[in-house]
Design an enzyme around this catalytic site. Structure first.
Site, PDB file in Angstrom:
ATOM      1  N   SER A 144       0.883  -1.173   0.000  1.00  0.00           N
ATOM      2  CA  SER A 144       0.000   0.000   0.000  1.00  0.00           C
ATOM      3  C   SER A 144       0.915   1.215   0.000  1.00  0.00           C
ATOM      4  CB  SER A 144      -0.847  -0.017   1.276  1.00  0.00           C
ATOM      5  OG  SER A 144      -1.463   1.235   1.493  1.00  0.00           O
ATOM      6  N   TYR A 157      -2.131  -1.257  10.298  1.00  0.00           N
ATOM      7  CA  TYR A 157      -2.123  -1.447   8.847  1.00  0.00           C
ATOM      8  C   TYR A 157      -0.779  -0.971   8.282  1.00  0.00           C
ATOM      9  CZ  TYR A 157      -4.077  -1.265   4.072  1.00  0.00           C
ATOM     10  OH  TYR A 157      -4.331  -1.460   2.737  1.00  0.00           O
TER      11      TYR A 157
END
Ligand SMILES: NC(=O)c1ccc[n+]([C@@H]2O[C@H](COP(=O)([O-])OP(=O)(O)OC[C@H]3O[C@@H](n4cnc5c(N)ncnc54)[C@H](O)[C@@H]3O)[C@@H](O)[C@H]2O)c1
Length: 257
Positions: A144, A157
């Site tokens: 990401s 995350y």
């Protein structure tokens, strides 16, 4: 088009969002595709929509046993395994100080442990594939933009996605002698079901959140899942045979700011 003709690819989390777009694109480019997902209904639907060049296997990638079964299934079904795209993941938002142990474990399991477990299961098959292909075999990861930078309230995350980039760099070196290339995609926000889970922490309403996202992207548009699939296709194709250890932003220029 046949940029992946003769190759067999396993994609985790291929029942939805980015994984689904990647599975469709790889198949359109001539690959045989294993759709691996914990969600049987959506995973099977993706494989059915592709047809005879795809097969579904139910796989929770946080189970080493299920990962071993999925990797073996690719070889049973299509005779080899050349590409593994570790794509499955799950959201987390919230203040770090409120994170309990169960959440910590769950988020890291889905986004990092499972990724490593599937990698371990797949490497022996990829080594075998690379022995027969001068351009080698390929491991790809969906990290990401949070694997390269950070924002508040995404701590777990961000830890996991940075972890994937670390894994990619280490494995790129470790597996280079076996001609297995290892790369990551680092997409910015993409409109998939996962985004809906992130939105409540970002803005009061959906349209407002999208407007804010677009305003941060130099190309002034949000990526589509197909934009991520196009980058995935390049990185796993033989055209990228000299590219390994890369964490590629798919972000419309955000990392350049
Ligand atoms: N959508 C975004 O904005 C965005 C941006 C950057 C990175 N990512 C990453 O892209 C990847 C795919 O996300 P998406 O947006 O397509 O989300 P999505 O929710 O549409 O799809 C995720 C898929 O993973 C599957 N999955 C969840 N847990 C699993 C498990 N334990 N084992 C196997 N499959 C499991 C789900 O069933 C689902 O089909 C994730 O790793 C996510 O972190 C997403």
């Amino acid at each position: 088009m046949s940029r992946l003709a003769g190759k067999v690819a396993l994609i985790t989390g291929a029942g939805s969002g980015l994984g689904r777009a990647v599975a469709a694109r790889f198949a359109a480019e001539g690959a045989k595709v294993i759709v691996a997902d914990i969600d049987e209904v959506h995973g099977r639907a993706v494989a059915d929509s592709i047809g005879a060049n795809a097969a579904f296997i139910a796989c929770d990638h946080t189970s080493s046993e299920q990962d071993a079964r999925a990797a073996a299934f690719a070889v049973e079904k299509f005779g080899r395994l050349d590409i593994v795209h570790n794509n499955a993941g799950g959201p987390f938002t919230g203040p770090f100080e409120k994170v309990d142990d169960a959440t910590l474990e769950r988020v890291l399991r889905i986004n990092l442990f499972g990724v490593m477990q599937m990698t371990r299961a797949a490497v022996p098959y990829l080594k075998e594939s690379a022995r027969h292909n001068p351009a080698g075999a390929s491991l790809l990861y969906t990290s990401s933009l949070q694997g390269l930078k950070a924002k508040p309230n995404f701590s777990l995350y961000t830890v996991a996605k940075h972890g994937i980039v670390g894994l990619v760099r280490s494995l790129a070196l470790e597996l280079a002698p076996q001609n297995i290339r290892v790369n990551a995609l680092c997409p910015t926000v993409v409109a998939t079901p996962m985004l809906e889970a992130f939105l409540p922490g970002m803005a009061a309403d959906h349209e407002e959140a999208m407007k804010r996202f677009r305003a941060t992207i130099p190309l002034a548009r949000m990526p589509e899942p197909e934009d991520v699939a196009a980058a995935a296709l390049f990185l796993v194709s033989d055209e990228a045979r000299m590219i390994t250890g890369v964490a590629l932003p798919v972000d419309g220029g955000q990392m350049a700011m």
